[in-house]
Design a protein around this motif. Structure first.
Motif, PDB file in Angstrom:
ATOM      1  N   SER A 454       0.811  -1.226   0.000  1.00  0.00           N
ATOM      2  CA  SER A 454       0.000   0.000   0.000  1.00  0.00           C
ATOM      3  C   SER A 454       0.841   1.270   0.000  1.00  0.00           C
ATOM      4  CB  SER A 454      -0.943   0.012   1.211  1.00  0.00           C
ATOM      5  OG  SER A 454      -0.208   0.189   2.409  1.00  0.00           O
ATOM      6  N   GLY A 455       2.107   1.154   0.402  1.00  0.00           N
ATOM      7  CA  GLY A 455       2.968   2.336   0.437  1.00  0.00           C
ATOM      8  C   GLY A 455       2.737   3.232   1.630  1.00  0.00           C
ATOM      9  N   LEU A 456       1.935   2.761   2.595  1.00  0.00           N
ATOM     10  CA  LEU A 456       1.675   3.535   3.807  1.00  0.00           C
ATOM     11  C   LEU A 456       1.912   2.666   5.030  1.00  0.00           C
ATOM     12  CD1 LEU A 456      -1.633   5.347   2.746  1.00  0.00           C
ATOM     13  CD2 LEU A 456       0.646   6.370   2.879  1.00  0.00           C
ATOM     14  N   SER A 457       2.344   3.289   6.121  1.00  0.00           N
ATOM     15  CA  SER A 457       2.590   2.558   7.362  1.00  0.00           C
ATOM     16  C   SER A 457       1.307   2.427   8.165  1.00  0.00           C
ATOM     17  CB  SER A 457       3.627   3.308   8.204  1.00  0.00           C
ATOM     18  OG  SER A 457       3.049   4.515   8.691  1.00  0.00           O
ATOM     19  N   LEU A 458       1.403   1.810   9.347  1.00  0.00           N
ATOM     20  CA  LEU A 458       0.238   1.683  10.234  1.00  0.00           C
ATOM     21  C   LEU A 458      -0.379   3.045  10.526  1.00  0.00           C
ATOM     22  CD1 LEU A 458      -0.230  -0.560  13.284  1.00  0.00           C
ATOM     23  CD2 LEU A 458      -0.511   1.889  13.594  1.00  0.00           C
ATOM     24  N   ARG A 459       0.468   4.055  10.716  1.00  0.00           N
ATOM     25  CA  ARG A 459      -0.031   5.413  10.978  1.00  0.00           C
ATOM     26  C   ARG A 459      -0.328   6.168   9.685  1.00  0.00           C
ATOM     27  NH1 ARG A 459       4.145   5.102  15.261  1.00  0.00           N
ATOM     28  NH2 ARG A 459       3.042   4.894  17.241  1.00  0.00           N
ATOM     29  N   ARG A 460      -0.334   5.431   8.572  1.00  0.00           N
ATOM     30  CA  ARG A 460      -0.636   5.975   7.251  1.00  0.00           C
ATOM     31  C   ARG A 460       0.321   7.082   6.848  1.00  0.00           C
ATOM     32  NH1 ARG A 460      -7.213   5.096   7.385  1.00  0.00           N
ATOM     33  NH2 ARG A 460      -7.006   2.842   7.409  1.00  0.00           N
ATOM     34  N   GLU A 461       1.574   6.865   7.217  1.00  0.00           N
ATOM     35  CA  GLU A 461       2.640   7.736   6.753  1.00  0.00           C
ATOM     36  C   GLU A 461       3.313   7.052   5.572  1.00  0.00           C
ATOM     37  OE1 GLU A 461       4.729   7.569  10.373  1.00  0.00           O
ATOM     38  OE2 GLU A 461       3.659   9.254  11.317  1.00  0.00           O
ATOM     39  N   PRO A 462       3.817   7.811   4.593  1.00  0.00           N
ATOM     40  CA  PRO A 462       4.468   7.193   3.427  1.00  0.00           C
ATOM     41  C   PRO A 462       5.627   6.290   3.833  1.00  0.00           C
ATOM     42  CG  PRO A 462       4.065   9.540   3.080  1.00  0.00           C
ATOM     43  CD  PRO A 462       3.769   9.274   4.529  1.00  0.00           C
TER      44      PRO A 462
END
Length: 582
Positions: A454-462
């Motif tokens: 997805s290209g995003l981390s758990l915290r939805r950071e790139p």
């Protein structure tokens, strides 16, 4: 006093935070998913989704080895995936405290089987705690980390769905600061060569004796003496049922359910006339107590299947029929059969697979709904990643009726979880199996969690993004085709072509999850009633936006339709229309 109403999952996250936890990892799975989502809210903690539970546990164990308090969370079937490191971690032990959450799912609300993971604690010879409400979920998480460090062992915190998702009042405290332990090389402890492991096994058995001794006086195991005609031994959510149905009875509430506090159980047994065990699923406590030579009843009255509740416990042990708790409403509740979301990109693939009359080896994910009518395009669903191995195994049988007719289907998150190794096996063992990866760019079924693609981390950071096509090619698969699953002709033609090739093939159906992307293709479609012949072709795509009017002709629910175009492509009479000016 600071209090909050928390679910069990929220309370576990809070407990890890208050205990000075510093690293947590998980793979999402109901009912455990919200544990990591809530831990991720604490910036002091490094929290991350892992591609599977084995990796989550191994990274948490690495953090523990590095000297910080760590947590790995998973649903019950996830512990099967993590069982390999679990059993050896029991020997290796910890540095910083390590707690492993197993969220079991009695009644299979969202699972493919019903398993009692208390057996894992016994088999792996590690201590297990079972909370009975959210307060204990928080307190036992803290205790688990303390016991882990005190006894040099990972600790299993076993919950069930009713604990994970129910809410109750929890007292909140400020987090403590736990200094990271300095890493020290220790060949004897951390390198499990047979010569070292044999010595460690002796220590593991000694540790169980010490834990059992601890359990005799531990506050988590307590007698609540009342009427001594009936004594109940119980744990977890079953304690709540026992207290409510038998408020006057004597109860031995066990928080540490492995190893059992045998002396405490013997003492309790002498104080009551008749002894019962109330527990969900397997007779885990009952069998051990019977093996101690203590007469006890339990599963001869209570079911071994599904969740308990007050009515079941009351009727089983008192013979009293439950009160009629049913209620009626004036307006009937609309039927809501399980179905792929309107506009879901998987719909076109399953429509094509059924059209081509293929034998489809399925997998775990929201696309499992492709097995249901009217699509009915999935033959199997065993566990995560199994579709890849199944398709290879079916192909290897060389059954004439199967040749060119078997294909595996797997989601992107599941492919990262455990599909990759199956594909490596297909390449390595010269299989000609075919696979479709349904890449909707997210872990959709459990609530839109990120994954390595997805290209995003758990915290939805790139973060770094794994390219599935490049990964598949890197394995050695030469035929890799990417399709738009909303284009039915292209999808059908591509699958048909790939089924004919004499080598392994991977088709990537690439389209984002419509729920996550909040994608609206057009204004809602509509139907020209005079053109509708009631042929039923549009019904075959299984979209919940397609309804019938009083004459049995198709109409489209404008509140559900997002204009994905699938129904228009199958409507031969041309009754379904795009909105004007689109």
């Amino acid at each position: 006093m600071n209090r909050a109403v928390l679910s069990g999952n929220e309370a576990i996250a809070r407990g890890f935070y208050e205990a000075g936890g510093r690293f947590a990892a998980a793979y999402p799975g109901t009912p455990s998913t919200e544990i990591l989502e809530n831990i991720g809210k604490f910036q002091e903690i490094k929290a991350q989704w892992s591609p599977n539970e084995k990796v989550a546990l191994e990274t948490a164990a690495g953090a523990s080895l590095g000297g910080v308090r760590a947590l790995a969370a998973m649903k019950h079937v996830g512990l099967n995936v993590a069982a390999d490191p679990l059993f050896s971690l029991s020997y290796m032990g910890v540095s910083g405290g390590l707690v492993i959450i197993s969220a079991d799912d009695p009644a299979m609300h969202s699972s493919q089987n019903e398993q009692d993971n208390r057996w894992y604690a016994k088999a792996a010879k590690i201590p297990m705690l079972e909370p009975s409400d959210s307060q204990e979920a928080k307190d036992f998480t803290i205790l688990a980390l303390e016991l882990s460090e005190r006894f040099d062992t990972p600790v299993l915190l076993r919950t069930t769905t009713r604990i994970n998702h129910s809410k109750s009042i929890v007292e909140l405290k400020e987090p403590i600061t736990v200094e990271r332990k300095k890493y020290a090389k220790d060949y004897m402890k951390n390198v499990l060569l047979p010569s070292n492991a044999r010595k460690k096994h002796v220590l593991v058995e000694k540790r169980l004796e010490q834990l059992a001794e601890y359990g005799k006086t531990a506050a988590v195991n307590r007698m609540e003496l009342g009427d001594t005609k009936m004594g109940i031994i119980t744990s977890g959510i079953s304690y709540q049922y026992a207290k409510e149905v038998f408020p006057e009875a004597s109860i031995l509430k066990l928080g540490l359910t492995f190893p059992l506090p045998k002396e405490l159980i013997r003492e309790f047994a002498t104080k009551v006339e008749k002894l019962f065990v109330i527990e969900e699923l397997d007779p885990f406590l009952e069998e051990q107590i019977l093996a101690m030579g203590i007469a006890v009843e339990g599963k001869n009255k209570l079911p071994i299947l599904g969740e308990l509740n007050l009515s079941i416990v009351r009727e089983a042990l008192l013979g009293e029929k439950a009160d009629d708790l049913t209620f009626s409403v004036k307006e009937p509740i609309p039927a809501r059969p399980p179905s792929l979301c309107p506009g879901c990109s998987h719909r076109g693939v399953f429509y094509a697979l059924k059209r081509l009359k293929l034998n489809v080896m399925g997998d775990i994910g929201c696309y499992t709904l492709g097995a249901l009518p009217p699509l009915e395009a999935m033959d199997t669903c065993l566990c995560m990643g199994a579709s890849v191995g199944f398709s290879e195994g079916m192909e290897k049988t060389e059954g004439e009726e199967l040749q060119g007719k078997v294909i595996g289907v797997i989601g992107d998150s599941t492919f990262f979880h455990s599909g990759i190794t199956g594909l490596i096996d297909i390449f390595y063992n010269r299989s000609h199996a075919k696979l479709i990866i349904l890449d909707n760019h997210i872990t959709a079924m459990t609530g839109q969690q990120e994954h390595p693609g997805s290209g995003l981390s758990l915290r939805r950071e790139p973060t770094n993004k794994v390219d599935i096509e490049k990964l598949v090619r890197a394995i050695g698969i030469k035929r890799v085709v990417k399709i738009n699953p909303y284009e039915l002709k292209e999808t059908i033609a591509t699958i048909k072509e790939e089924m004919q090739v004499d080598e392994p093939s991977v088709i990537i159906a690439d389209a984002p999850c419509v729920i996550r992307a909040r994608k609206i293709f057009t204004k809602p479609y509509y139907v020209i009633a005079d053109k509708c012949t009631k042929c039923g072709m549009c019904d075959r795509v299984g979209c919940s936006a397609i309804e019938k009017d009083e004459d049995g002709k198709t109409k489209i629910n404008p509140l559900l339709c997002i204009g994905c175009d699938i129904c228009l492509q199958v409507c031969k009479p041309g009754a379904i229309q795009r909105p004007v000016n689109e």
